[in-house]
Write an enzyme that holds these catalytic residues in place. Structure first.
Site, PDB file in Angstrom:
ATOM      1  N   HIS A 202       0.820  -1.222   0.000  1.00  0.00           N
ATOM      2  CA  HIS A 202       0.000   0.000   0.000  1.00  0.00           C
ATOM      3  C   HIS A 202       0.854   1.274   0.000  1.00  0.00           C
ATOM      4  O   HIS A 202       0.335   2.366  -0.266  1.00  0.00           O
ATOM      5  CB  HIS A 202      -0.928   0.034   1.214  1.00  0.00           C
ATOM      6  CG  HIS A 202      -2.026  -0.981   1.166  1.00  0.00           C
ATOM      7  ND1 HIS A 202      -2.891  -1.095   0.105  1.00  0.00           N
ATOM      8  CD2 HIS A 202      -2.403  -1.938   2.064  1.00  0.00           C
ATOM      9  CE1 HIS A 202      -3.753  -2.086   0.340  1.00  0.00           C
ATOM     10  NE2 HIS A 202      -3.472  -2.608   1.512  1.00  0.00           N
TER      11      HIS A 202
ATOM     12  N   HIS B  14      -6.992  -6.944  -0.696  1.00  0.00           N
ATOM     13  CA  HIS B  14      -6.933  -5.507  -0.970  1.00  0.00           C
ATOM     14  C   HIS B  14      -6.032  -5.230  -2.179  1.00  0.00           C
ATOM     15  O   HIS B  14      -4.999  -5.870  -2.346  1.00  0.00           O
ATOM     16  CB  HIS B  14      -6.361  -4.747   0.245  1.00  0.00           C
ATOM     17  CG  HIS B  14      -7.129  -4.964   1.505  1.00  0.00           C
ATOM     18  ND1 HIS B  14      -6.583  -5.567   2.618  1.00  0.00           N
ATOM     19  CD2 HIS B  14      -8.408  -4.665   1.829  1.00  0.00           C
ATOM     20  CE1 HIS B  14      -7.492  -5.630   3.576  1.00  0.00           C
ATOM     21  NE2 HIS B  14      -8.607  -5.090   3.124  1.00  0.00           N
TER      22      HIS B  14
ATOM     23  N   ASP C 196      -3.676 -10.220  -2.797  1.00  0.00           N
ATOM     24  CA  ASP C 196      -4.274  -9.849  -1.511  1.00  0.00           C
ATOM     25  C   ASP C 196      -5.746  -9.511  -1.736  1.00  0.00           C
ATOM     26  O   ASP C 196      -6.149  -9.139  -2.839  1.00  0.00           O
ATOM     27  CB  ASP C 196      -3.537  -8.619  -0.978  1.00  0.00           C
ATOM     28  CG  ASP C 196      -3.856  -8.314   0.481  1.00  0.00           C
ATOM     29  OD1 ASP C 196      -2.952  -8.480   1.314  1.00  0.00           O
ATOM     30  OD2 ASP C 196      -4.985  -7.898   0.763  1.00  0.00           O
TER      31      ASP C 196
END
Length: 323
Positions: free
Chosen positions: A124, A163, A161
């Site tokens: 991220h 996300h 993932d």
């Protein structure tokens, strides 16, 4: 040949506070299970490195800001959920140092398989922003290292993932030498990952999945799409790093958590359901590529804070990797 495992006790000093989901146990349980395979693995600690390497993916202004953000005591928030403590700096650098050592070992054929068990995670973190528990984008640094230090022609990153890896996508969005492929629940945190996000030269391939996607649909759709993308890239001539981001269960398997479970025995994926009972790929004993149909001869696995898997190889053929 044994598998190299790279880890450091410094991850235990990355304190995110009580009740935080990105905590010490996420790596501790993985290492405890790996110790049961001691006859099959050799343990290493991360390498030291010139921190200028990180500047290949993060800008100097961001790195200067981060360097002064680690508190002398207590904890500090970099954003709403990314927390650092006095021990976080060393842990974050060791996470990067682990992947660099793992790459060295695999590229130089010292080990065929390398497994890095580290935290904090990375996918991220954008070029100028910490986010989603991530400080440095470990996988992105590894990919840049292969491009710039080992002069690989092309890198492929596979991220599965629950996300979307917004940071990895942002860093390589305008880099035609990096193919980024992501399977993830959509819409979901962090809000990116639409199939319309394609990169400067169609080097971004997002495969957004609905909540409740089953294992059969997951593997049929994402597997074939990913295989086609990799074969197309391979036809054009290139060497690859394949990286995947997932979460771990600590039960001797890699488990896609945070609402996403993939089972290889016919069970279901649950996207958004919070189910954590499914199993994915066994560590060390049954090291399968998640994508049936693609064999990666040399592999580097990075489990980063519940974490990241990086697989690096020079060839791909139509067989399943079980090395």
């Amino acid at each position: 040949m044994k598998t190299s495992v790279i880890t450091s006790l410094t991850y235990q000093n990355h304190n995110t506070g009580p009740g935080h989901p990105e905590r010490v146990d996420r790596v501790k349980v993985v290492n405890e299970e790996l110790k049961k395979l001691d006859k099959k693995i050799t343990w290493f600690e991360p390498k030291s490195f010139d921190q200028a390497i990180i500047e290949q993916v993060h800008n100097k202004e961001y790195l200067n800001k981060i360097s002064t953000s680690f508190p002398k005591s207590g904890i500090q928030f970099l954003d709403g959920d990314t927390i650092v403590s006095p021990g976080s700096k060393e842990a974050a650098l060791d996470a990067v140092g682990s992947i660099l050592l793992g790459i060295d070992q695999v590229v130089n054929m010292e080990f065929k398989n390398t497994f890095c068990s580290v935290r904090p995670p990375g996918h991220h973190a954008e070029s100028d922003k910490a986010m989603g528990f991530c400080i440095y984008n470990n996988v992105a640094v590894g990919a840049a290292y292969l491009l710039n230090h080992y002069h690989y022609k092309k890198i492929a990153i596979i991220d599965y993932d629950v996300h979307h890896g917004n940071g990895t996508q942002e860093i390589f969005y305008n880099n035609p030498n990096v193919l980024y492929i992501s399977t993830h629940q959509y819409p979901f945190y962090p809000g990116t990952g639409s199939e319309k996000e394609k990169g400067i030269s169609d080097n971004i391939l997002n495969i957004p999945l609905d909540s409740g996607t089953t294992s059969d649909i997951y593997f049929r759709s994402s597997g074939s799409i990913t295989y086609d993308a990799l074969i197309t890239a391979d036809t054009n001539g290139g060497n690859f790093v394949i990286a995947t981001d997932t979460n771990n269960s600590g039960s001797g398997t890699l488990n896609l958590r945070g609402g996403l479970d993939v089972e290889t025995n016919g069970g279901d994926i649950t996207l958004g359901g919070g189910n954590t009972s499914g199993t994915s790929y066994a560590i060390g004993e049954n090291d399968e590529s998640w994508n049936e149909g693609v064999r990666i001869d040399d592999k580097l696995n990075l489990v980063s804070g519940g974490g990241d898997i990086l697989i690096q190889g020079k060839t791909s053929t139509r067989s399943v990797s079980t090395d």
